[in-house]
Design a protein around this motif. Structure first.
Motif, PDB file in Angstrom:
ATOM      1  N   PHE A  69       0.845  -1.195   0.000  1.00 35.91           N
ATOM      2  CA  PHE A  69       0.000   0.000   0.000  1.00 35.91           C
ATOM      3  C   PHE A  69       0.877   1.240   0.000  1.00 35.91           C
ATOM      4  CE2 PHE A  69      -1.595   3.437   2.737  1.00 35.91           C
ATOM      5  CZ  PHE A  69      -2.675   3.852   1.975  1.00 35.91           C
ATOM      6  N   SER A  70       0.537   2.195  -0.896  1.00 39.54           N
ATOM      7  CA  SER A  70       1.234   3.480  -0.919  1.00 39.54           C
ATOM      8  C   SER A  70       0.391   4.481  -1.679  1.00 39.54           C
ATOM      9  CB  SER A  70       2.614   3.350  -1.580  1.00 39.54           C
ATOM     10  OG  SER A  70       3.238   4.621  -1.649  1.00 39.54           O
ATOM     11  N   GLY A  71       0.185   5.670  -1.072  1.00 33.59           N
ATOM     12  CA  GLY A  71      -0.518   6.750  -1.757  1.00 33.59           C
ATOM     13  C   GLY A  71      -1.932   6.419  -2.162  1.00 33.59           C
ATOM     14  N   GLY A  72      -2.585   5.528  -1.434  1.00 32.04           N
ATOM     15  CA  GLY A  72      -3.971   5.178  -1.731  1.00 32.04           C
ATOM     16  C   GLY A  72      -4.135   4.078  -2.766  1.00 32.04           C
ATOM     17  N   SER A  73      -3.042   3.536  -3.287  1.00 39.71           N
ATOM     18  CA  SER A  73      -3.134   2.475  -4.295  1.00 39.71           C
ATOM     19  C   SER A  73      -2.517   1.181  -3.762  1.00 39.71           C
ATOM     20  CB  SER A  73      -2.433   2.895  -5.585  1.00 39.71           C
ATOM     21  OG  SER A  73      -1.047   3.081  -5.354  1.00 39.71           O
ATOM     22  N   TYR A  74      -2.881   0.055  -4.431  1.00 40.91           N
ATOM     23  CA  TYR A  74      -2.426  -1.259  -3.979  1.00 40.91           C
ATOM     24  C   TYR A  74      -1.740  -2.010  -5.119  1.00 40.91           C
ATOM     25  CZ  TYR A  74      -5.942  -0.337  -0.354  1.00 40.91           C
ATOM     26  OH  TYR A  74      -6.682   0.231   0.655  1.00 40.91           O
TER      27      TYR A  74
END
Length: 993
Positions: free
Chosen positions: A906-911
């Motif tokens: 998970f990073s910056g709202g994306s997977y």
């Protein structure tokens, strides 16, 4: 005044009355039975004996002709191979090109269907009219001939006293005549007149009408006047519609045969049973070749060759094509120089044409094999037949008359000679009044010669016959003399025409046309194809065009284009798919619609079914997955239509981790209740209001049902229990693990097993709370000799498993400090870990991650575990074997970068999900954010699933599920990433549940 039907004017007639059998029939290969005499058998039944000027009709029926009407005959009882015949529900009949039906039949003859023997067509007393459909050459006429022969020889259906077979080809000749049913029978069966039979009510009578597809009568069932008396005269069309509908002689039985496209001429309301001749199933193909070819070594080689060629294997469901194949391969194997056996349809039909030309040269021209077989005379003959084939194919005609031949420059005497020479390609048939009818022995032969004509016309003159009417005479002449024809232009036009033609009517024609362009095939026709060197063609241009078309087409229309690529010897797309199937994964960046179409083609046309196909390994996008279903509908409407399809052989369906909703459930159950559905195992997550009861209490093939991890509650178990009590329920295995079932639900299940103890063998109630009473009752059922229950699982059990959703599997995690990377720091309560720049003074330990900012949790995961964590920054949430890689260069150490771990990043709202260095981006509907994100993880170790969810309040949104086989103990793990562009430090906090 009617003549007494019991008084027959036979020289040796008996007086036993209507109990006698009077066997009168027209031989289906043109012989007509002329005489009647008494059988000397003890039963006193009537049979047939010819007069001295006629060959015995029984002998005629005992002979079968393969290929054409004037081909060499063989004893029917010696060569007849039982056909695969299915029984269907009478109803609307689909119009579809025959080759597509052949392909469908080739994929479904190994699935359970309602089959029927020819001997049993009229066993059901409530069925008056039977309609038997089947594609050209599939064996309908041979089936009827064998049915009649077995009856005449006293082998079957002896309750039938009179049998009157007709062909629509014969009946067409009387379409303008006015006559009664008695007149019709006296006309065709003179013996009925001689025997003085003018009433048929006392007899058990069967009328057979062969070849409805060749009928030229209007058959206006709804507007024709009513006819009820057998002596009442009318036009033949009126007579037939009243006889078939039951208004005339309602006691008679009717049997109609037809090609599928014409079967709907008889309204469904007048048909009691529909049967379909599927031709040969795989064992029958092999049986045919072994009976047809005496040389065992040759037979083995031919059978093996058929199995490795997809095109030939499909077409060999047709008995006529089996005969063509045997004829060709025997000839090839007899030759001194046996090269590669033909694999494609075009190669097979070219060899077939060569074989027939050699036969003509040897038999009629008195020439030797050393003489060239493509003489000018032969070329003109093939050219004329090709022109006839193409022009009649455009009109949809399969039967031709003298006027049709004259338009193609063939006079009737020449046509008779053609059919005498090419007995196994083009045949002449004579009706009762010697009216001349012609046809090709099979539709595919007509399509091949039509393609040969179009190809040769284009090569020699530059004229494209597919759009000839749009080309001016000046343009054609200019092209002929000044422009070098490019076959790619013809092929492009043919591809487009085939895609636009209704029901795939140009599919085979297109395959032959493309196959004829190959140099290897043109070499086989050297001497017949002239001026081949004038054409400018690269098959690669056509291949590229077909690839482009496949990208934009729905699946069902792309299938034939893959067959076309096979004719052009291009298998590039198939090779790519095989690589994907071997790897088990289709990476996102390599996806293309054409690749999915190729995958469908391989799955549909492979001789062996793929045992397991996991869609999650190929794509998570609905549009991509829908390409794997040959239909245009969407989502669960697609699934319902697939389950309801007569072509579907799906046995095991896993719908876990799907948000079905009530509308999806209703569509799913609709498909499950279809009589065509053969699904045996269903794994699904369902809502509380299930529709299972109606499915389980209706006839169904469902034997295994897995509703694990579904909040079914006791109310849902009560519905299931009521269904289990039904004698129609066939469930043998029921899994309700983790369904919030309490003692009350277990008591209901116990009652159901007491009411119907004969089916259920396995019951899984683990992760529920059966209580002392539930445990006692169900355990007793396992020991009860009257109950079939063999496997019962009640553990683990406890009140905590009555919690809703996946939280019932909650486990408490704690960080293993011996695995902490030195750039990770624990909070005081040891529930949170964050990345820090300064290294922490942790002591050396063999379990510590040295190069990756990771850690493992201390406790091993149980069979089912659920936990939640709050993530900030860039974080890997992982499940890993405890002995996952340590040290090295660091590239294999990070979670998801090796085969021992599975990770969600998970990073910056994306997977992105990772395993063994392969990453797949997961689209997110939420807006990008660097703030905390709560995720949930659920592991079902025995089932081999690892699922990730996004948590919002009490709602779980599914992100991704890994499906695998876990072979070692598992631990939870986390990895924290940081870089200069990340606005906040990465951290993980374990959530209390």
């Amino acid at each position: 005044m009617h003549h007494d039907p019991t008084q027959r004017r036979s020289p040796a007639s008996s007086t036993d009355g209507p109990g006698h059998k009077l066997s009168m029939f027209v031989n289906l290969f043109g012989f007509r039975i002329q005489d009647l005499s008494q059988n000397s058998s003890e039963s006193g039944c009537w049979s047939v004996r010819s007069n001295e000027s006629m060959e015995s009709p029984i002998t005629n029926l005992q002979s079968a002709m393969e290929g054409g009407a004037q081909a060499v005959t063989s004893p029917l009882n010696e060569i007849y191979t039982e056909l695969y015949i299915t029984e269907e529900v009478a109803g609307e009949l689909k119009e579809e090109h025959e080759f597509r039906q052949i392909e469908a039949a080739s994929r479904r003859t190994d699935r359970p269907e309602q089959t029927i023997r020819k001997e049993d067509f009229f066993k059901e007393t409530s069925f008056r009219t039977v309609l038997t459909k089947g594609v050209a050459g599939i064996g309908k006429t041979s089936l009827m001939q064998k049915f009649t022969l077995d009856w005449a020889e006293g082998k079957s259906n002896q309750e039938i006293q009179l049998m009157f077979p007709f062909t629509f080809r014969e009946l067409n000749m009387l379409q303008d005549r006015t006559l009664s049913l008695v007149d019709l029978l006296h006309h065709f069966f003179g013996e009925t007149n001689e025997a003085g039979i003018s009433s048929f009510d006392p007899f058990r009578v069967v009328f057979i009408f062969d070849g409805l597809d060749e009928c030229r009568l209007p058959l206006d069932f709804h507007n024709n006047p009513v006819l009820s008396e057998v002596t009442q005269s009318s036009l033949l069309d009126v007579l037939l519609t009243n006889l078939i509908s039951g208004k005339l002689l309602p006691s008679a039985r009717i049997w109609i045969t037809s090609r599928p496209a014409a079967a709907s001429q008889v309204p469904a309301e007048f048909v009691d049973m529909v049967t379909e001749v599927r031709g040969f199933a795989d064992p029958q193909k092999e049986e045919y070749f072994r009976r047809r070819i005496r040389d065992e070594e040759q037979a083995n080689r031919i059978v093996s060759h058929i199995k490795i060629s997809r095109s030939l294997h499909v077409m060999c469901h047709i008995p006529v094509f089996c005969w063509i194949t045997a004829t060709v391969l025997e000839d090839v194997l007899r030759s001194k120089e046996v090269g590669e056996l033909p694999k494609s349809l075009t190669e097979m039909y070219i060899h077939y044409l060569v074989v027939q030309t050699k036969l003509k040269k040897r038999k009629y021209d008195g020439e030797t094999l050393a003489d060239p077989h493509w003489t000018e005379e032969n070329r003109q003959m093939i050219e004329s037949l090709g022109k006839l084939a193409f022009e009649q194919l455009q009109k949809g005609n399969l039967i031709f008359y003298e006027s049709d031949l004259t338009k193609c420059g063939i006079n009737i005497s020449a046509a008779s000679w053609y059919s005498g020479v090419f007995t196994q390609m083009f045949k002449r048939e004579t009706g009762l009044h010697h009216d001349k009818m012609f046809s090709f022995v099979h539709l595919s032969v007509q399509e091949f010669l039509a393609a040969l004509h179009v190809h040769q016309t284009f090569i020699s003159s530059g004229v494209n016959r597919l759009k000839e009417s749009q080309t001016s005479f000046f343009s054609r002449q200019f092209s002929k003399h000044f422009i070098k024809p490019n076959l790619h232009h013809l092929h492009k036009c043919a591809v487009d025409a085939a895609l636009q033609s209704p029901n795939g009517r140009l599919d085979l024609f297109l395959r032959f046309l493309l196959g004829l362009s190959l140099q290897s095939n043109q070499k086989l026709l050297q001497g017949l194809l002239t001026d081949a060197g004038r054409s400018s063609h690269s098959s690669q241009e056509t291949v590229v065009h077909i690839h482009e078309k496949i990208e934009d087409l729905p699946t069902e229309k792309s299938i034939n284009l893959f067959h076309c690529l096979n004719e052009l010897k291009d298998d590039s797309l198939e090779k790519k798919v095989q690589e994907v199937l071997a790897s088990g994964r289709l990476q996102k960046e390599k996806q293309s619609p054409g690749l999915f179409q190729a995958l469908v083609f391989i799955l549909l046309s492979s001789e062996e079914d793929l045992a397991v196909f996991d869609l999650k390994k190929f794509s998570t996008q609905e549009d991509d997955l829908l390409r794997l279903m040959p239909t245009k509908a969407r989502s669960f409407k697609v699934l319902s239509s697939v389950l309801s399809s007569e072509f579907c052989s799906l046995r095991d369906l896993d719908l876990s981790n799907n948000d079905l909703q009530q509308s999806g459930l209703e569509l799913l159950w609709s498909g499950l209740q279809s009589p065509n559905c053969v699904l045996e195992t269903l794994r699904s997550v369902l809502s509380k209001q299930t529709l299972l009861s109606s499915v389980l209490t209706s006839p169904s093939s469902l034997t295994e049902l897995d509703l694990s991890n579904n909040d079914l509650l006791d109310s849902g178990v009560k519905l299931l229990s009521a269904a289990l009590e039904s004698l129609d329920c066939r469930l043998e295995s029921l899994r309700l693990s983790g369904c919030q079932v309490s003692e009350e639900g277990c008591v209901c299940l116990d009652d159901a097993l007491s009411s119907n103890p004969s089916h259920l063998k396995e019951l899984d109630l683990s992760y529920n709370h059966p209580g002392e009473l539930g445990t006692e009752l169900l355990s007793a059922k396992r020991e009860d000799p009257n109950c079939k229950l063999e496997a019962l699982r009640l553990e683990p059990a406890g009140v905590q498993f009555l919690r809703p959703g996946l939280k019932k599997y909650s486990c408490e995690l704690s960080f293993n400090t011996n695995t902490l990377n030195r750039n990770l720091k624990l909070s005081e309560d040891q529930r949170e870990v964050r990345f820090v720049e300064e290294e922490q003074p942790y002591p050396d330990h063999p379990d510590r991650f040295q190069k990756s900012h990771q850690l493992l949790c201390g406790n091993a995961l149980s069979d089912r575990c659920y936990w939640e964590a709050e993530l900030t920054g860039g974080v890997h949430v992982s499940v890993s074997y405890r002995g996952t890689v340590r040290g090295g260069d660091g590239n294999d150490e990070w979670f998801g970068g090796n085969a021992q771990s599975w990770s969600l990043y998970f990073s910056g709202g994306s997977y992105t999900v990772w395993h063994d260095k392969i990453g797949t981006s997961i689209p997110s509907s939420s807006s990008s954010s660097s703030g905390p994100r709560r995720v949930a993880v659920y592991v079902d170790r025995p089932a081999g699933t690892l699922s990730f969810y996004r948590v919002s309040s009490d709602t779980l949104t599914h992100i991704h599920t890994f499906s695998t086989t876990f072979t070692e103990p598992l631990s939870a793990g986390f990895g924290l990433w940081t870089w200069s562009g990340l606005p906040v430090a990465s951290s993980v906090r374990l959530c209390s549940l």
